[in-house]
Design an enzyme around this catalytic site. Structure first.
Site, PDB file in Angstrom:
ATOM      1  N   GLU A   1       0.607   6.425  -1.616  1.00  0.00           N
ATOM      2  CA  GLU A   1       0.745   7.538  -2.563  1.00  0.00           C
ATOM      3  C   GLU A   1       0.533   8.859  -1.825  1.00  0.00           C
ATOM      4  OE1 GLU A   1      -1.874   7.064  -5.898  1.00  0.00           O
ATOM      5  OE2 GLU A   1      -1.033   5.124  -6.442  1.00  0.00           O
TER       6      GLU A   1
ATOM      7  N   GLU B   1       6.755   8.778 -10.383  1.00  0.00           N
ATOM      8  CA  GLU B   1       6.059   8.345 -11.598  1.00  0.00           C
ATOM      9  C   GLU B   1       5.807   9.513 -12.541  1.00  0.00           C
ATOM     10  OE1 GLU B   1       2.721   5.753 -10.948  1.00  0.00           O
ATOM     11  OE2 GLU B   1       2.068   5.867 -13.033  1.00  0.00           O
TER      12      GLU B   1
ATOM     13  N   LYS C   1       3.295   0.389   0.418  1.00  0.00           N
ATOM     14  CA  LYS C   1       3.516   1.626  -0.355  1.00  0.00           C
ATOM     15  C   LYS C   1       2.274   2.499  -0.265  1.00  0.00           C
ATOM     16  CE  LYS C   1       3.738   1.735  -5.110  1.00  0.00           C
ATOM     17  NZ  LYS C   1       2.655   2.651  -5.519  1.00  0.00           N
TER      18      LYS C   1
ATOM     19  N   SER D   1      -2.363  -1.508  -9.328  1.00  0.00           N
ATOM     20  CA  SER D   1      -2.615  -1.654 -10.770  1.00  0.00           C
ATOM     21  C   SER D   1      -3.280  -2.998 -11.048  1.00  0.00           C
ATOM     22  CB  SER D   1      -1.310  -1.526 -11.565  1.00  0.00           C
ATOM     23  OG  SER D   1      -0.305  -2.349 -11.026  1.00  0.00           O
TER      24      SER D   1
ATOM     25  N   ASP E   1       0.830  -2.255  -2.224  1.00  0.00           N
ATOM     26  CA  ASP E   1       0.128  -0.962  -2.204  1.00  0.00           C
ATOM     27  C   ASP E   1      -1.002  -0.965  -1.175  1.00  0.00           C
ATOM     28  OD1 ASP E   1       1.113   1.010  -3.920  1.00  0.00           O
ATOM     29  OD2 ASP E   1       0.292   0.012  -5.692  1.00  0.00           O
TER      30      ASP E   1
END
Ligand code: KIV
Length: 271
Positions: A122, A189, A120, A52, A90
């Protein structure tokens, strides 16, 4: 007394114990030294150097443009500040999907060049090989399911995920796959609270929610959103603890006025 002197360093094992003791886990993002130091001193459990940063630090519309070098830069700055929190970084878009060898290489670069504690990724079943390969190098991995912003062009929208039965079933399946692959925790999320609660009961690893209700093991928010630095982003799940953009604007306006009127610097503020 400084917090880090009284509380132990947070590790993946501490997080697991927190889940067992039903002690909630508090997580926030940070991307720079100054903010990370404040968060750490305040006692945050996990700091996420999230991609982000692409939005809130660099002004991009999505998380896709941020590079591995950018993430290493942000993570290194955070690591210089943090004494107690677990720092998770991330893996950015394009550095792990579809190639577990590249995923390992990217994760090793993050750990070696920033000194972070974990990475991390996704995705679910489709990235489990990458997760397993990264774990072979002893690097802790956090998973991320539900609304995964790196797939925004596939979703086409930031609406709540897994409201339909098929997607909800796949999410539960993916959570099990990631747990079996060896992830130490998962982010969920923007999914229905009931589904997040079910996953939290079904898997043994800690589940951290963002827009996933309160039946999970912990919460994460983007720091700039919860402080009110970002102005246009206001989903229902976001609680704003401050209106910092207005406060900063007020201070900057006062400074401009003081400079223009030669009120600043005064006698005591010069040599
Ligand atoms: O990049 C990020 O900030 C994240 C959080 C939204 C969980 O992944």
């Amino acid at each position: 007394m400084e917090l880090e002197a009284t509380f132990p360093k947070i590790t993946t094992h501490v997080l697991q114990e927190m889940k067992l003791k039903q002690e909630k886990i508090a997580m926030l993002t940070a991307y720079d030294f100054s903010m990370a130091r404040i968060l750490d001193q305040a006692g945050i459990d996990i700091i996420l150097v999230g991609d982000s940063a692409s939005n809130v630090m660099s002004g991009h519309k999505t998380t896709l443009p941020i590079t591995l070098n950018d993430m290493i830069y942000h993570a290194s700055s955070v690591m210089r500040a943090v004494k107690r929190a677990l720092v998770v970084v991330d893996l950015p878009f394009g550095t792990y999907q579809g190639d577990s060898k590249e995923a390992l290489h990217s994760a090793i670069r993050i750990m070696k060049e920033s000194g972070a504690n974990a990475v991390k990724l996704e995705g679910g079943e489709e990235i489990h090989e990458s997760v397993e390969r990264i774990l072979t190098a002893g690097i802790p991995v956090m998973g991320h399911l539900g609304l995964t912003p790196q797939s925004i062009h596939k979703f086409g929208t930031y609406v709540v995920r897994a409201t339909e039965e098929d997607e909800a079933r796949k999410l539960v399946h993916d959570a099990h796959i990631l747990e079996e692959a060896g992830c130490f925790a998962l982010i969920l999320e923007k999914i229905p609270a009931k589904l997040a609660g079910e996953v939290t009961k079904k898997v043994k690893i800690p589940i951290i929610g963002i827009g996933a209700g309160n039946q999970v093991d912990g919460q994460v928010l983007v720091l700039h959103d919860m402080l009110g630095i970002t102005q246009e982003f206001s989903p229902r799940f976001l609680r704003r603890y401050h209106n910092l953009s207005e406060e900063i604007k007020g201070s900057v306006k006062a400074y401009i006025s003081d400079v223009k009127s030669v009120d600043f610097p005064n006698e005591r503020e010069q040599y």
